[in-house]
Design an enzyme around this catalytic site. Structure first.
Site, short mmCIF file in Angstrom:
data_model
loop_
_atom_site.label_atom_id
_atom_site.label_comp_id
_atom_site.label_asym_id
_atom_site.label_seq_id
_atom_site.Cartn_x
_atom_site.Cartn_y
_atom_site.Cartn_z
CG ASP A 83 21.90 29.44 -14.73
OD1 ASP A 83 22.80 29.60 -13.88
OD2 ASP A 83 21.05 28.54 -14.64
CG ASP A 133 -0.23 0.01 2.53
OD1 ASP A 133 1.02 -0.10 2.53
OD2 ASP A 133 -0.91 0.11 3.58
NE ARG A 155 14.33 26.04 -15.52
CZ ARG A 155 14.98 25.00 -16.02
NH1 ARG A 155 14.33 24.09 -16.73
NH2 ARG A 155 16.27 24.89 -15.84
CE LYS A 203 19.27 27.65 -16.97
NZ LYS A 203 19.64 26.47 -16.16
#
Length: 328
Positions: free
Chosen positions: A170, A38, A195, A193
């Site tokens: 970055d 479980d 995102r 960079k």
């Protein structure tokens, strides 16, 4: 020391703990972890820990929710068994990415984890290369923050890899990239960079710094999809870079990410064993063990000695155990 200190490994930290014990010349503690059908977890120490200084090794890595929950159960188990002290060793702290509330209605996940680990009974935390160093301040108990940089740099020095520039993917990693550059006596370049979404896709817009005609060493704390690494490597090639290597503190590459790297201009990724990745296989990946570094740290902690010297350099013995070379 064998009669006072005891090192145990969680379900995904046992191999790392075994490497630590081999360095220290002690036996790994007997432990048992059962995951029921479980999803419930059961943990048990197979030997007495009364009045012992206990160290539990468990990363929060590829199965972060189970691994984090297991840490809590282990802390409680050791405290209820009358351990003198309990230190949790987390080579990789996955929830470190959740370090701030940068948009409405979100959790500061790293702070929640820190609170829970302390409430469960941890007296001390030993960690490596946090995604955000300020997370040390989320804990009220002592946190020792180790760095993979000295070991990774020593391995780079042992390679036939000269006239190179250290490249940060970055601006956020630029400070650590400068530390790599200082250790390796190399210049620095930085990728720009961006995102846009909460996923593993980032776009490299430009590269700041001169890379033409030079070899390149990309440095970062981790990569999951490999996308940023590969995009940056291709961008470096377009700008005239020659050979391309990479150093990662933690290896989280997915199977598809490793395939991207295999088909990229990157010749070699040097990373650590902070996370066990048994299914990941690539000729382009070299693993440097940081288990001896952690072992050296806990021996010094146990003997009430300073560990600050380990932040910048590592002893010959650690280097020999980790990568088979002597300090320079």
């Amino acid at each position: 020391m064998d009669g006072e200190i005891k090192v145990f490994g969680g379900s995904t930290g046992k191999l790392f703990a075994q490497r630590m014990c081999e360095y220290m010349g002690i036996e790994l503690g007997i432990s048992e972890v059962i995951k029921f059908s479980d999803g419930n977890l059961f943990v048990k120490a197979g030997e007495t820990v009364r009045d012992k200084d206990v160290y539990l090794v468990q990363p929060i890595g590829l199965n972060p929710n189970d691994e984090f929950t297991e840490i809590l159960f282990w802390m409680d188990a050791f405290k209820r068994a009358s351990a003198n002290s309990v230190t949790v060793i987390i080579p990789y702290f996955g929830y470190a990415k959740g370090d701030k509330k940068d948009e409405p209605r979100v959790s500061i996940r790293a702070r929640v984890c820190a609170d829970c680990i302390e409430l469960a009974g941890a007296d001390r935390v030993l960690i490596m290369d946090l995604h955000s160093p300020q997370i040390q301040g989320f804990f009220k108990k002592p946190v020792d923050h180790l760095f993979a940089l000295p070991l990774l740099c020593e391995y780079v020095k042992s390679l036939d890899f000269e006239d190179f520039v250290v490249v940060s993917p970055d601006v956020g990693f630029a400070k650590q990239a400068r530390n790599y550059a200082a250790a390796l006596k190399a210049p620095v370049a930085i990728g720009d960079k961006t995102r846009k979404f909460h996923d593993e896709r980032a776009e490299v817009l430009q590269i700041i710094g001169n890379v033409e005609g030079k070899n390149a060493l990309i440095v970062d704390d981790f990569s999951i999809s490999g996308g940023t690494l590969v995009d940056l490597a291709e961008g470096l090639k377009e700008r005239g870079a020659k050979r391309i290597f990479a150093c990662l503190s933690h290896l989280l590459l997915s199977k598809s990410g490793a395939e991207k790297v295999d088909n990229s201009p990157i010749e070699l990724i040097i990373s650590t064993d902070s996370i066990e990745h048994p299914e990941l296989s690539s000729q382009k990946i070299k693993i440097v063990s940081v288990a001896p570094l952690f072992a050296e740290a806990i021996m010094r902690i146990h003997n009430r000695e300073s560990i600050s010297s380990l932040f910048d350099s590592v002893p010959d013995k650690v280097l020999q155990y980790s990568i088979g070379i002597k300090n320079r």
